[in-house]
Design an enzyme around this catalytic site. Structure first.
Site, PDB file in Angstrom:
ATOM      1  N   HIS A  38     -44.184 -79.531 155.637  1.00  0.00           N
ATOM      2  CA  HIS A  38     -43.622 -78.192 155.457  1.00  0.00           C
ATOM      3  C   HIS A  38     -44.039 -77.691 154.082  1.00  0.00           C
ATOM      4  O   HIS A  38     -43.727 -78.308 153.066  1.00  0.00           O
ATOM      5  CB  HIS A  38     -42.099 -78.198 155.570  1.00  0.00           C
ATOM      6  N   CYS A  39     -44.762 -76.581 154.054  1.00  0.00           N
ATOM      7  CA  CYS A  39     -45.325 -76.079 152.805  1.00  0.00           C
ATOM      8  C   CYS A  39     -44.507 -74.891 152.302  1.00  0.00           C
ATOM      9  O   CYS A  39     -44.397 -73.863 152.985  1.00  0.00           O
ATOM     10  CB  CYS A  39     -46.781 -75.653 153.021  1.00  0.00           C
ATOM     11  N   VAL A  40     -43.938 -75.037 151.118  1.00  0.00           N
ATOM     12  CA  VAL A  40     -43.145 -73.961 150.534  1.00  0.00           C
ATOM     13  C   VAL A  40     -44.028 -72.755 150.204  1.00  0.00           C
ATOM     14  O   VAL A  40     -43.606 -71.603 150.321  1.00  0.00           O
ATOM     15  CB  VAL A  40     -42.424 -74.462 149.265  1.00  0.00           C
ATOM     16  N   ASN A  70     -43.847 -71.987 155.744  1.00  0.00           N
ATOM     17  CA  ASN A  70     -44.038 -72.367 157.131  1.00  0.00           C
ATOM     18  C   ASN A  70     -44.392 -73.852 157.197  1.00  0.00           C
ATOM     19  O   ASN A  70     -44.800 -74.446 156.196  1.00  0.00           O
ATOM     20  CB  ASN A  70     -45.174 -71.541 157.749  1.00  0.00           C
TER      21      ASN A  70
END
Length: 308
Positions: free
Chosen positions: A155-157, A161
């Site tokens: 999960h990429c801040v 998303n």
């Protein structure tokens, strides 16, 4: 002991909530860095040189065209990652073995109580207790999104998303174009940065000089950090693993999905070379490569599921 476990669960929930709340802030931060960089490169340093004429004007034009091309590809890739769903499990998804056993027994009950059923590709069918549904191969549950994501990488801040099966290629292109753009900007602004510490007179207002200085520092920092992530993900693609699976491999002597670098690359970028460097897939690739949909992945023909 019970109270300590409750507190830990609550802290994890708060952490996930904070990550979700950072979404709009991170997008604004990315756009802010782009804005500062654009002002420093185009408006302050190289845009005015277009009216000088001669070789200086031609060089400035070439730089500005290259800058805009990389910026356009960067933003296209970035928003493709942001707005593309990484892939979710359909509520009626069942593995091939579950379909064959339907009517004879309830596969969900056996899975829920620890039974593991191999599917047609000789892999184990897993069950997510949080989503209360079976999980396809290479699928993992994201605590931030609160759902299972197909071939989840992380999960990429920064992109607000999850990075999964349907947007992993776009994420890699975002890293690539970010590295190229920030490296270009770093090289373009380096002479101006060095001039800050020299005795020569520097043209420009204090505001434009400060913006140039800030843009150089930001782009240098991004170039160095993104280079590390890019190298890491290149190695993951070459081995046909994700960030999560890289840790799983440490406990498994064999990895069933490593089919060789060429096929591993095609499982992420497709077979149509015209689409390799753009955040899109050809209709032909989507039709003939089911692994791009995130549900079915070919494995080594001699792989034994008991080894994994």
């Amino acid at each position: 002991m019970h109270r300590s476990g409750t507190t830990m669960a609550w802290n994890v929930f708060q952490f996930c909530t904070v990550l979700r709340g950072l979404g709009s802030i991170m997008i604004l931060l990315v756009l802010g860095v782009v804005g500062v960089t654009y002002y420093a490169v185009v408006w302050t340093n190289y845009g005015p040189a277009l009216s000088d004429g001669g070789l200086d004007s031609l060089a400035a034009l070439t730089i500005i065209i290259l800058f805009h091309f990389l910026l356009a590809m960067l933003l296209w890739s970035y928003f493709s990652v942001v707005f593309t769903d990484p892939g979710v499990v359909s509520p009626n998804w069942r593995s091939a073995s579950d379909e064959e056993q339907r009517g004879e027994s309830d596969p969900l009950n056996s899975l829920e109580f620890g039974g593991l059923q191999p599917d047609s590709s000789n892999q184990r069918t897993r069950f997510c207790r949080k989503c209360n549904q079976p999980k396809p191969p290479r699928c993992h549950h994201c605590s931030v999104c609160g759902r299972c994501v197909l071939k989840m990488d992380h999960h990429c801040v920064w992109v607000v998303n999850c990075v999964g099966a349907l947007n992993y290629k776009y994420f890699l292109l975002f890293l690539l174009y970010t590295f190229l753009e920030t490296t270009l900007v770093t090289l373009l602004l380096m002479p101006h940065f060095i001039a800050f510490f020299s005795d020569e007179e520097i043209p420009g207002t204090p505001g434009t000089l400060a913006t140039t200085f800030l843009a150089f520092v930001l782009n240098l920092a991004f170039a160095l950090s993104v280079m590390g992530f890019l190298i890491m993900h290149i190695s993951l693609v070459a081995a046909n693993t994700t960030t999560i699976e890289a840790y799983e491999k440490k406990t498994s002597p064999k990895w069933p999905y490593d089919l060789g670098r060429k096929k591993n690359f095609e499982q992420v970028f497709g077979m149509d070379k015209r689409y390799w460097l753009i955040p899109a897939y050809s209709e032909e690739d989507l039709r003939r490569m089911p692994e791009l949909q995130g549900l079915d992945y070919p494995s080594k023909p001699d792989f034994d599921s008991q080894d994994f």
